[in-house]
Enzyme design. Sequence first.
Site, PDB file in Angstrom:
ATOM      1  N   HIS A  81       0.696  -1.120  -0.296  1.00 11.80           N
ATOM      2  CA  HIS A  81      -0.242   0.084   0.255  1.00 11.80           C
ATOM      3  C   HIS A  81       1.130   1.368   0.172  1.00 11.80           C
ATOM      4  O   HIS A  81       1.768   1.562   0.099  1.00 11.80           O
ATOM      5  CB  HIS A  81      -0.963  -0.204   1.422  1.00 11.80           C
ATOM      6  CG  HIS A  81      -2.045  -0.898   0.826  1.00 11.80           C
ATOM      7  ND1 HIS A  81      -2.670  -1.151   1.851  1.00 11.80           N
ATOM      8  CD2 HIS A  81      -1.895  -1.651   0.543  1.00 11.80           C
ATOM      9  CE1 HIS A  81      -3.796  -1.992   1.518  1.00 11.80           C
ATOM     10  NE2 HIS A  81      -3.534  -3.145   0.620  1.00 11.80           N
ATOM     11  N   GLU A  83       1.061   3.873   1.971  1.00 11.03           N
ATOM     12  CA  GLU A  83       1.463   4.873   3.036  1.00 11.03           C
ATOM     13  C   GLU A  83       2.837   3.095   3.574  1.00 11.03           C
ATOM     14  O   GLU A  83       3.467   3.636   3.688  1.00 11.03           O
ATOM     15  CB  GLU A  83       0.478   4.419   4.526  1.00 11.03           C
ATOM     16  CG  GLU A  83      -0.557   5.250   3.785  1.00 11.03           C
ATOM     17  CD  GLU A  83      -2.300   4.079   3.274  1.00 11.03           C
ATOM     18  OE1 GLU A  83      -3.545   4.155   3.774  1.00 11.03           O
ATOM     19  OE2 GLU A  83      -1.755   3.238   2.860  1.00 11.03           O
ATOM     20  N   CYS A 109      -6.560   1.670   5.664  1.00 10.74           N
ATOM     21  CA  CYS A 109      -7.054   0.220   5.941  1.00 10.74           C
ATOM     22  C   CYS A 109      -6.716   0.169   7.176  1.00 10.74           C
ATOM     23  O   CYS A 109      -5.544   0.776   7.729  1.00 10.74           O
ATOM     24  CB  CYS A 109      -5.750  -0.903   4.815  1.00 10.74           C
ATOM     25  SG  CYS A 109      -4.147  -1.868   5.485  1.00 10.74           S
ATOM     26  N   CYS A 112      -2.426  -0.274   7.093  1.00 12.84           N
ATOM     27  CA  CYS A 112      -1.447   0.813   7.069  1.00 12.84           C
ATOM     28  C   CYS A 112      -1.846   1.685   8.282  1.00 12.84           C
ATOM     29  O   CYS A 112      -0.774   2.598   9.096  1.00 12.84           O
ATOM     30  CB  CYS A 112      -1.919   1.480   6.068  1.00 12.84           C
ATOM     31  SG  CYS A 112      -1.251   0.492   4.615  1.00 12.84           S
TER      32      CYS A 112
END
Length: 157
Positions: A81, A83, A109, A112
């Site tokens: 992801h 992040e 999410c 993260c």
Amino acid sequence: MEKKERPNWDEYFMRITIDVAKRSTCLRRQVGAIIVRKNRIVATGYNGAPNKLQHCLDLGCLRDQLNIESGTHLEICRGLHAEQNAIVQAARFGISTDDGICYVTHHPCIICTKLLINAGITRIVYNEGYPDKMGLSEKFIKEAGVKIEQFKDNLDL
């Protein structure tokens, strides 16, 4: 001479975050993230496969091939992801993320969220929502005392 309007810091950084997302190699959702300290960008990230691995753009989406619903089984994916990539980038170059702000195109999410909390992020600014049926991300963010807000300005993108 007409006075030019200058963007505030949130608008400035969110515009950059949206541009960072354009580097994404994910076929489902283009996400960008930047980490900022003292109004300076210290790291950027977008969602895509780890270094030296083929991208979903080249192979197709594993999650689509396996019919995995959005927001579930996040570990079954070629990509990191945005992040996660921003935090890894800061770590690789020895840059602290303590007391940082994370600007991200989509609400983090749960995975993260936990990483951002442990990376010392104190504020998260996001543009769009993300499926989290259990609401764990919001719960953990609140419990950790991290400020979170949805970016409200219209960027005319």
